[in-house]
Design a protein around this motif. Structure first.
Motif, PDB file in Angstrom:
ATOM      1  N   SER A 208      -4.773   5.318  -5.003  1.00  0.00           N
ATOM      2  CA  SER A 208      -3.673   5.795  -5.843  1.00  0.00           C
ATOM      3  C   SER A 208      -4.098   5.990  -7.290  1.00  0.00           C
ATOM      4  N   LEU A 209      -5.200   5.382  -7.681  1.00  0.00           N
ATOM      5  CA  LEU A 209      -5.673   5.553  -9.057  1.00  0.00           C
ATOM      6  C   LEU A 209      -6.451   6.855  -9.206  1.00  0.00           C
ATOM      7  N   LEU A 210      -6.665   7.552  -8.088  1.00  0.00           N
ATOM      8  CA  LEU A 210      -7.473   8.775  -8.126  1.00  0.00           C
ATOM      9  C   LEU A 210      -6.627  10.041  -8.152  1.00  0.00           C
ATOM     10  N   VAL A 211      -5.310   9.898  -8.326  1.00  0.00           N
ATOM     11  CA  VAL A 211      -4.476  11.107  -8.429  1.00  0.00           C
ATOM     12  C   VAL A 211      -4.940  11.898  -9.649  1.00  0.00           C
ATOM     13  N   GLN A 212      -5.095  13.170  -9.482  1.00  0.00           N
ATOM     14  CA  GLN A 212      -5.655  13.994 -10.568  1.00  0.00           C
ATOM     15  C   GLN A 212      -4.807  15.226 -10.807  1.00  0.00           C
ATOM     16  N   GLY A 213      -3.553  15.013 -11.174  1.00  0.00           N
ATOM     17  CA  GLY A 213      -2.707  16.153 -11.518  1.00  0.00           C
ATOM     18  C   GLY A 213      -2.671  17.191 -10.416  1.00  0.00           C
ATOM     19  N   ASP A 214      -2.558  18.445 -10.799  1.00  0.00           N
ATOM     20  CA  ASP A 214      -2.357  19.542  -9.852  1.00  0.00           C
ATOM     21  C   ASP A 214      -3.422  19.623  -8.769  1.00  0.00           C
TER      22      ASP A 214
ATOM     23  N   VAL B  22       1.545   0.828 -14.477  1.00  0.00           N
ATOM     24  CA  VAL B  22       1.931  -0.291 -13.609  1.00  0.00           C
ATOM     25  C   VAL B  22       1.047  -0.307 -12.362  1.00  0.00           C
ATOM     26  N   LEU B  23       0.766   0.862 -11.812  1.00  0.00           N
ATOM     27  CA  LEU B  23      -0.116   0.894 -10.634  1.00  0.00           C
ATOM     28  C   LEU B  23      -1.508   0.386 -11.000  1.00  0.00           C
ATOM     29  N   LEU B  24      -1.930   0.650 -12.235  1.00  0.00           N
ATOM     30  CA  LEU B  24      -3.251   0.172 -12.665  1.00  0.00           C
ATOM     31  C   LEU B  24      -3.266  -1.350 -12.811  1.00  0.00           C
ATOM     32  N   SER B  25      -2.289  -1.905 -13.483  1.00  0.00           N
ATOM     33  CA  SER B  25      -2.305  -3.365 -13.661  1.00  0.00           C
ATOM     34  C   SER B  25      -2.156  -4.064 -12.313  1.00  0.00           C
ATOM     35  N   SER B  26      -1.371  -3.465 -11.428  1.00  0.00           N
ATOM     36  CA  SER B  26      -1.183  -4.038 -10.102  1.00  0.00           C
ATOM     37  C   SER B  26      -2.488  -3.981  -9.297  1.00  0.00           C
ATOM     38  N   ALA B  27      -3.198  -2.856  -9.402  1.00  0.00           N
ATOM     39  CA  ALA B  27      -4.476  -2.714  -8.686  1.00  0.00           C
ATOM     40  C   ALA B  27      -5.492  -3.725  -9.205  1.00  0.00           C
ATOM     41  N   LYS B  28      -5.430  -4.026 -10.505  1.00  0.00           N
ATOM     42  CA  LYS B  28      -6.334  -5.047 -11.045  1.00  0.00           C
ATOM     43  C   LYS B  28      -6.018  -6.415 -10.438  1.00  0.00           C
ATOM     44  N   GLY B  29      -4.740  -6.683 -10.254  1.00  0.00           N
ATOM     45  CA  GLY B  29      -4.346  -7.923  -9.581  1.00  0.00           C
ATOM     46  C   GLY B  29      -4.881  -7.942  -8.161  1.00  0.00           C
ATOM     47  N   MET B  30      -4.768  -6.788  -7.498  1.00  0.00           N
ATOM     48  CA  MET B  30      -5.273  -6.676  -6.126  1.00  0.00           C
ATOM     49  C   MET B  30      -6.760  -7.021  -6.060  1.00  0.00           C
ATOM     50  N   ALA B  31      -7.557  -6.478  -6.988  1.00  0.00           N
ATOM     51  CA  ALA B  31      -9.011  -6.711  -6.951  1.00  0.00           C
ATOM     52  C   ALA B  31      -9.312  -8.208  -7.063  1.00  0.00           C
ATOM     53  N   GLN B  32      -8.487  -8.908  -7.851  1.00  0.00           N
ATOM     54  CA  GLN B  32      -8.663 -10.352  -7.995  1.00  0.00           C
ATOM     55  C   GLN B  32      -8.362 -11.074  -6.681  1.00  0.00           C
ATOM     56  N   SER B  33      -7.551 -10.442  -5.831  1.00  0.00           N
ATOM     57  CA  SER B  33      -7.134 -11.104  -4.590  1.00  0.00           C
ATOM     58  C   SER B  33      -8.192 -10.995  -3.505  1.00  0.00           C
ATOM     59  N   CYS B  34      -9.223 -10.210  -3.748  1.00  0.00           N
ATOM     60  CA  CYS B  34     -10.230 -10.011  -2.707  1.00  0.00           C
ATOM     61  C   CYS B  34     -11.250 -11.143  -2.742  1.00  0.00           C
TER      62      CYS B  34
ATOM     63  N   GLY C  81       0.816  -1.212   0.000  1.00  0.00           N
ATOM     64  CA  GLY C  81       0.000   0.000   0.000  1.00  0.00           C
ATOM     65  C   GLY C  81       0.852   1.265   0.000  1.00  0.00           C
ATOM     66  N   TYR C  82       1.927   1.266   0.799  1.00  0.00           N
ATOM     67  CA  TYR C  82       2.792   2.460   0.834  1.00  0.00           C
ATOM     68  C   TYR C  82       3.417   2.674  -0.537  1.00  0.00           C
ATOM     69  N   VAL C  83       3.832   1.569  -1.143  1.00  0.00           N
ATOM     70  CA  VAL C  83       4.499   1.681  -2.441  1.00  0.00           C
ATOM     71  C   VAL C  83       3.545   2.280  -3.472  1.00  0.00           C
ATOM     72  N   HIS C  84       2.341   1.783  -3.529  1.00  0.00           N
ATOM     73  CA  HIS C  84       1.368   2.341  -4.473  1.00  0.00           C
ATOM     74  C   HIS C  84       1.131   3.824  -4.196  1.00  0.00           C
ATOM     75  N   ARG C  85       0.910   4.154  -2.941  1.00  0.00           N
ATOM     76  CA  ARG C  85       0.576   5.544  -2.607  1.00  0.00           C
ATOM     77  C   ARG C  85       1.738   6.484  -2.879  1.00  0.00           C
TER      78      ARG C  85
END
Ligand SMILES: *[C@@H]1O[C@H](CO)[C@@H](O)[C@H](O)[C@H]1NC(C)=O
Ligand SMILES: *[C@@H]1O[C@H](CO)[C@@H](O)[C@H](O)[C@H]1NC(C)=O
Ligand SMILES: *[C@@H]1O[C@H](CO)[C@@H](O)[C@H](O)[C@H]1NC(C)=O
Ligand SMILES: *[C@@H]1O[C@H](CO)[C@@H](O)[C@H](O)[C@H]1NC(C)=O
Ligand SMILES: *[C@@H]1O[C@H](CO)[C@@H](O)[C@H](O)[C@H]1NC(C)=O
Length: 486
Positions: free
Chosen positions: A389-395, A343-355, A320-324
């Motif tokens: 971490s997928l919700l970062v929106q630039g400035d 990479v954070l997106l593909s990793s998060a997709k893996g995470m969703a599968q782990s739930c 979680g720290y790494v993603h954030r």
């Protein structure tokens, strides 16, 4: 092969497990937020500090009273601040504020409460400091005036740690543990120095005071000079003062790299894009993605072995720290966005599968296409961090500074004179330290000899491991036998 009714039932269960997952439409901000809300609620189920008779701020522990060391509470609140920051859900804000203030250790306000001295490392203190810093940078609700303020708390952590910079051994660096009586006081590790670097870089950017930046640069340079960061941008765990920090334990843990990456991102921003930091940022990030995201999904490679999970409760929480921190880096150094975010997106997709399912209970391994049943607060923080971490929106979501809307009140001399190691204690070290050092050296030499014999007689089978014995990461005063056996 004949399939019996029983086999068929088992297969059906396996299939349904494989199908079940956290449903998220990764193209939809609302869907990500909804999933995050479920996972956050599940995470907060581990927190009991708001119940009568329980201690505010901490997760159940430390062992044997519960699975979690004190530092992980600090990490929890940082995770929750990001959750609020990216989703707007204020559900846990008051408890977050109360917790950070409660554990600040009033009136010293340095995140060194006497209750936790037995497990007080610079990294442990630093995790609370990073969460306070994040609160300042996110313009998180400020505590009332008569209570400690976010920026001042981060400065207190910085000041106490800067005063512990130790040139007697290894030409500098922070030790792992703070009290000299703690196991691991003789270990200078990369995570303690990574966290100090991270906080220094952030204070530089928030306050505009270049003294902090000087400390960040000095810490980076030291870590490189000691070989803790090698020419390929691998970051190793640490080494002992008994060997002048030459006995490097080559285990690599993901959060150390991420703390350096995010800190380098802050330095890149603070210096308006210095080439020095741009280069280090690219090389270190690329190497980190290579090491810890095989096939685009995060893996804690030192302990998450192919057929064996050796990760401690601490280590179960690093993803979680790494993603954030990588996501935050894209806001500070936007040129890194296209390297990091896919990479954070593909990793998060893996995470969703782990739930397990839509209840938001997530497992530890993200690369198995299913739920592994290994649950805990760390795993929930991982899942939540991957989503937010997928919700970062630039400035719009970039960390603020004192000049760009930050409202936290600082104190450049916070924490001064509040450290646990007094002058008197320092003087006592020399004699006892010498004796301890000889004994430790003897034991280590003996064990190294044993190891050589094992190697020669080929007792060990299977893949070569750089780290033998109980896994440790810089948070395990517990099993610590952190010497290199390679
Ligand atoms: C320290 O421990 C005592 C006794 O359990 C508890 O009452 C107190 O709230 C704790 N303080 C902190 C800062 O954790
Ligand atoms: C310890 O290491 C530092 C940094 O590499 C070096 O400058 C110093 O000379 C070494 N000291 C001893 C006693 O070897
Ligand atoms: C932050 O800005 C305020 C208002 O401009 C100023 O009074 C204060 O001294 C600044 N603080 C720091 C840490 O620079
Ligand atoms: C800048 O930071 C350093 C290090 O903490 C501190 O000693 C100094 O007072 C700060 N300067 C200002 C102007 O705040
Ligand atoms: C890092 O990786 C990115 C994307 O894969 C690539 O474009 C870039 O050239 C790499 N940088 C370095 C310094 O290797």
């Amino acid at each position: 092969m004949k399939i019996t009714v029983r086999d068929a039932a088992v297969l059906a269960i396996v299939a349904s497990h494989a199908r079940a997952a956290l449903s998220v439409d990764f193209g939809s901000t609302d869907s990500i937020k909804a999933a995050a809300k479920t996972v956050a609620a599940n995470l907060m189920g581990y927190y009991k500090g708001d119940q009568p008779g329980e201690t505010p701020g901490i997760l159940p522990g430390p062992p044997p009273h519960g699975a979690y060391y004190w530092w992980e509470g600090g990490a929890l609140w940082g995770t929750i601040i990001d959750y609020w920051h990216y989703t707007g859900d204020t559900t846990y804000n008051d408890e977050t504020q109360r917790s950070l203030v409660f554990q600040a250790n009033s009136p010293a306000n340095n995140f060194m409460p006497p209750n936790w001295t037995a497990s007080l490392g610079n990294d442990d203190q630093g995790f609370w400091g990073m969460s306070a810093m994040l609160a300042a940078e996110s313009n998180f609700q400020n505590p009332p005036e008569d209570q400690p303020q976010w920026l001042a708390l981060a400065q207190a952590v910085f000041n106490t740690q800067a005063s512990r910079w130790d040139t007697k051994y290894c030409a500098g660096g922070l030790r792992w543990q703070i009290p000299l009586s703690n196991n691991g006081y003789n270990y200078k590790n990369s995570i303690a120095n990574a966290v100090f670097f991270n906080i220094a870089a952030r204070l530089a950017r928030y306050t505009g005071n270049s003294s902090y930046a000087d400390w960040a640069t000095k810490t980076w340079d030291w870590t490189v000079a000691m070989g803790y960061i090698d020419a390929d941008y691998n970051i190793f765990d640490g080494a002992h003062t008994d060997f002048n920090c030459t006995d490097i334990n080559r285990a690599q843990f993901s959060y150390t790299a991420a703390a350096f990456i995010q800190g380098a991102g802050f330095m890149y921003s603070f210096t308006n894009g210095a080439q020095f930091w741009a280069d280090h940022l690219q090389y270190l990030t690329n190497r980190t993605l290579e090491v810890f995201f095989p096939r685009g999904i995060m893996k804690e490679v030192a302990c998450e072995l192919e057929n064996l999970n050796q990760c401690t409760a601490d280590m179960l929480s690093y993803k979680g720290y790494v993603h954030r921190w990588l996501a935050s880096t894209t806001l500070l150094a936007p040129f890194m966005h296209d390297t990091i975010m896919p990479v954070l997106l593909s990793s998060a997709k893996g995470m969703a599968q782990s739930c397990r399912d839509d209840s938001g209970t997530c497992g530890f391994r993200w690369d198995r296409g299913g739920y592994d049943g290994v649950t805990g607060a760390g795993q929930q923080m991982n899942a939540l961090g991957a989503l937010t971490s997928l919700l970062v929106q630039g400035d719009k979501k970039a960390p603020v500074t004192n000049n760009t809307g930050g409202t936290s009140i600082g104190d450049p001399s916070a924490g001064a004179g509040t450290d646990v190691v007094t002058e008197g204690e320092e003087k006592k070290i020399s004699t006892t330290d010498k004796i301890v050092s000889w004994v430790v050296t003897g034991i280590i030499a003996f064990l190294c000899g044993l190891w050589t014999i094992f190697m020669i007689t080929d007792v060990l089978e299977g893949p070569r491991r750089t780290w033998q014995g109980p896994m440790d990461d810089g948070h395990g005063r517990r099993n610590r036998n952190g010497f290199r056996l390679e």
